[in-house]
Design an enzyme around this catalytic site. Structure first.
Site, short mmCIF file in Angstrom:
data_model
loop_
_atom_site.label_atom_id
_atom_site.label_comp_id
_atom_site.label_asym_id
_atom_site.label_seq_id
_atom_site.Cartn_x
_atom_site.Cartn_y
_atom_site.Cartn_z
N GLY A 12 1.09 -44.15 -27.53
CA GLY A 12 1.74 -43.86 -26.47
C GLY A 12 2.35 -45.23 -26.13
N ASP A 13 3.79 -45.11 -24.90
CA ASP A 13 3.60 -45.87 -25.18
C ASP A 13 5.04 -46.62 -25.56
OD1 ASP A 13 3.51 -45.42 -21.97
OD2 ASP A 13 1.25 -45.80 -22.77
N LYS A 16 9.60 -44.91 -26.41
CA LYS A 16 10.47 -43.84 -27.08
C LYS A 16 11.92 -43.70 -25.93
CE LYS A 16 6.44 -41.16 -26.98
NZ LYS A 16 5.88 -42.58 -26.45
N GLY A 40 4.72 -40.79 -19.75
CA GLY A 40 5.62 -41.51 -18.67
C GLY A 40 6.87 -41.71 -18.94
N HIS A 41 7.93 -42.18 -18.77
CA HIS A 41 9.08 -42.26 -20.17
C HIS A 41 10.02 -43.04 -19.67
CE1 HIS A 41 8.69 -39.11 -23.75
NE2 HIS A 41 7.40 -39.87 -23.32
N ARG A 142 -6.65 -18.52 -24.37
CA ARG A 142 -5.99 -17.32 -24.58
C ARG A 142 -5.76 -16.50 -23.36
NH1 ARG A 142 -7.94 -15.39 -29.84
NH2 ARG A 142 -9.01 -15.70 -29.63
N GLN A 227 3.14 -39.22 -25.83
CA GLN A 227 2.32 -40.10 -26.61
C GLN A 227 2.87 -40.19 -27.53
OE1 GLN A 227 1.50 -36.57 -24.59
NE2 GLN A 227 1.45 -37.98 -22.90
N THR A 305 2.49 -44.10 -15.17
CA THR A 305 1.93 -42.34 -14.46
C THR A 305 0.92 -42.75 -13.34
OG1 THR A 305 2.88 -41.06 -16.96
CG2 THR A 305 1.29 -40.32 -14.46
N THR A 306 0.64 -43.54 -13.93
CA THR A 306 -0.84 -44.39 -13.29
C THR A 306 -1.23 -45.48 -12.47
OG1 THR A 306 -2.26 -44.51 -14.71
CG2 THR A 306 -2.84 -42.32 -14.85
N GLY A 307 0.43 -46.56 -13.54
CA GLY A 307 -0.27 -47.55 -12.62
C GLY A 307 -1.31 -48.84 -13.37
N ARG A 308 -1.80 -47.93 -14.11
CA ARG A 308 -3.32 -48.98 -15.05
C ARG A 308 -2.97 -49.94 -16.07
NH1 ARG A 308 -6.48 -43.74 -17.55
NH2 ARG A 308 -4.80 -43.32 -17.95
N ARG A 310 -1.82 -51.73 -19.23
CA ARG A 310 -2.32 -51.46 -20.48
C ARG A 310 -2.95 -52.20 -20.89
NH1 ARG A 310 3.73 -49.91 -20.61
NH2 ARG A 310 3.48 -47.86 -19.56
N GLY A 428 15.35 -55.99 -25.49
CA GLY A 428 15.80 -55.76 -24.08
C GLY A 428 15.07 -54.22 -23.20
P1 IMP Z 1 -4.14 -36.63 -20.75
O1 IMP Z 1 -3.17 -36.53 -21.62
O2 IMP Z 1 -3.89 -36.96 -19.29
O3 IMP Z 1 -5.07 -36.04 -21.30
O4 IMP Z 1 -5.12 -38.22 -21.29
C1 IMP Z 1 -5.54 -38.41 -22.44
C2 IMP Z 1 -5.69 -40.01 -23.09
O5 IMP Z 1 -4.76 -40.45 -23.78
C3 IMP Z 1 -6.09 -41.10 -21.99
O6 IMP Z 1 -6.44 -41.73 -22.79
C4 IMP Z 1 -4.54 -41.77 -21.32
O7 IMP Z 1 -4.78 -42.97 -20.83
C5 IMP Z 1 -4.10 -41.15 -22.74
N1 IMP Z 1 -2.99 -40.27 -22.05
C6 IMP Z 1 -1.73 -39.47 -21.99
N2 IMP Z 1 -0.35 -39.77 -21.75
C7 IMP Z 1 -0.58 -40.87 -22.47
C8 IMP Z 1 0.88 -41.57 -21.96
O8 IMP Z 1 1.84 -40.76 -22.03
N3 IMP Z 1 1.04 -43.08 -22.55
C9 IMP Z 1 -0.58 -44.02 -23.17
N4 IMP Z 1 -1.51 -43.25 -23.00
C10 IMP Z 1 -1.57 -41.49 -22.45
MG MG Z 2 4.23 -44.11 -21.61
#
Ligand code: IMP
Ligand code: MG
Length: 437
Positions: A12-13, A16, A40-41, A142, A227, A305-308, A310, A428
């Site tokens: 992911g990230d 895209k 988060g795009h 279901r 993702q 999305t979460t600001g964590r 990477r 860029g």
């Molecule tokens: P979930 O999709 O929120 O259940 O997260 C599952 C795993 O996928 C976690 O390790 C997240 O950090 C990662 N993840 C989910 N969506 C994204 C994304 O859009 N970009 C990067 N990692 C993601």
């Molecule tokens: Mg992203």
């Protein structure tokens, strides 16, 4: 390029959103087909700076029809918020369509997500807490309710199902901890969803018909993935994955497009690798902290999305080769090449080696095993080629031949290792910093 899918080749990230934004100019229809608000795009273009979660990045091309496909999980409150924010920035959402078959993330799904993460203890996935695991669990059990059901919430039958699922979730939340406090009483919640239904109703459609009609008329259709392949529920590093299909096959299932109609599959990969989630998850090419920290800062590698922060690693050709197989990439887009500029040397991982006997195990490596057993236990390490770095990329660089020779050599190593031509080089965030070949 009548029908093109854009797929993440890593965790992911990969950028895209930027690639979709570029391709969208030529598209008639753009479809998001998987994931939900966990994505988060980030897109930066002439209209401004955007972070999109559920709405396809293609919305910034106002001429195209933009579809949230059946494979996406929709949180109505968040989606309405996103639409409102786009409108504030003068982006029209009149051409947005939401599949009636997309599943709804209900109020309790993010709470259950949090509960499940707590229960996992040390083996937590580090989810985005958006309720992705629980909503897709309900879908496959279901016991889900879809966008079409949201619009029918006043009907006795649908309301009864909604009430039943509400009660079950409440009981689960009451059994452990204090998350049940975050559940409003039933009537309050029902009222809230009825108002969401009114707001979203104008956008809802049986979107597969729009897609079939467009394909029949030879229009350009773009399938936008969220993702990446390594987070795919089947082919990713299970169980540390997301709960939807992130591959080109998923693009068909999540939209209603027949597989025989897919013409191009563009794999998007960063010039290096990142991963966000729990720090204990497998990440073979993670860089030593000092180099990784510097690159993270320079590149602003924090979750949209979460600001964590990477985790940062070298380019891993093993996983991208795997992604090329699973998805059938017809072309690659390499992003963030500018962020590597100025580094003296670049490590390029082309294989994995068993430490015990030095055997290259990349081609037989079971990614599932790799993800469950930590790399150290498996006694496997990446095999690197050390390549020379390249210098800063000039602002005047507008085509392939003007790219620094070192950068072209680096990309050529990627191309020959993956066996797929590189069709786009992102140097860029600006529109003219995407070079095509
Ligand atoms: P979930 O999709 O929120 O259940 O997260 C599952 C795993 O996928 C976690 O390790 C997240 O950090 C990662 N993840 C989910 N969506 C994204 C994304 O859009 N970009 C990067 N990692 C993601
Ligand atoms: Mg992203």
């Amino acid at each position: 390029m009548p029908v093109t899918a854009v797929i993440g080749a890593q965790w992911g990230d990969e950028g895209k959103g930027r690639i979709v934004d570029y391709l969208a100019q030529k598209m008639d229809v753009i479809v998001r087909f998987n994931g939900g608000p966990n994505a988060g795009h980030s897109v930066y273009n002439r209209l401004g700076n955007f972070v999109l979660h559920t709405v396809p990045s293609g919305i910034l091309n106002e001429k195209a029809i933009c579809i949230i496909g059946n494979g996406v999980a929709v949180n109505p409150a968040l989606l309405i918020d996103e639409i409102d924010r786009l409108k504030q920035k003068k982006i029209s959402c009149d051409n947005l369509r939401i599949s009636a078959k997309a599943h709804i993330i209900w109020h309790w799904h993010p709470l259950l997500d949090a509960l499940e993460e707590i229960a996992r203890g040390n083996s937590e996935i580090g989810t985005t807490r958006q309720g992705i695991g629980p909503v897709f669990s309900a879908k496959y059990a279901r016991t889900g309710l879809r966008v079409g059901d949201l619009l029918r919430l006043k009907d006795v039958k649908t309301r009864k199902r909604f009430e039943e699922y509400y009660k079950n979730a409440l009981a689960a939340l009451q059994a452990v901890g204090n998350l049940a406090k975050q559940m409003p009483d039933f009537e309050t919640l029902l009222g809230r969803y009825l108002s969401y239904a009114d707001k979203l109703a104008p956008y809802v459609a049986e979107t597969e018909f729009i897609i079939w009609d467009s394909v029949g008329k030879k229009k350009n259709v773009l399938l936008e993935g969220a993702q990446g392949t390594m987070l795919d529920i089947d082919f990713g590093t299970y169980p540390d994955v997301t709960s939807s299909f992130c591959t080109s096959a998923g693009a068909c299932q999540g939209s209603g497009l027949p597989p025989t109609k897919l013409d191009e599959v563009i794999g998007v990969a960063k010039a290096y690798t990142t991963r966000v989630g729990s720090p204990r998850q497998v990440f073979p090419t993670e860089m030593p902290e000092k180099i990784g920290n510097a690159l993270r800062k320079r590149a602003g590698e924090y979750g949209a999305t979460t600001g964590r922060p990477r985790r940062i690693g070298w380019f891993d050709a093993v996983i991208v080769r795997y992604a090329a197989q699973v998805n059938g990439f017809t072309g690659l887009a390499i992003t963030r090449l500018d962020n590597l500029a100025g580094m003296k040397e670049l490590n390029f991982c082309y294989g994995y080696r068993r430490k015990r006997d030095g055997e290259d195990v990349a081609s037989t490596l079971n990614l599932e095993t790799l993800s469950i057993a930590h790399l150290a236990d498996e006694d496997i390490e990446p095999i690197y080629a050390t390549l020379p770095g390249y210098g800063r990329i000039s602002r005047n660089c507008l085509n392939y031949s003007q790219l620094p020779q070192g950068l072209r050599d680096y990309c050529d190593t990627i191309r020959s290792n993956i066996g797929v031509p590189i069709k786009m080089f992102s140097i860029g965030p600006e529109t003219n910093q995407l070079i095509t070949s």
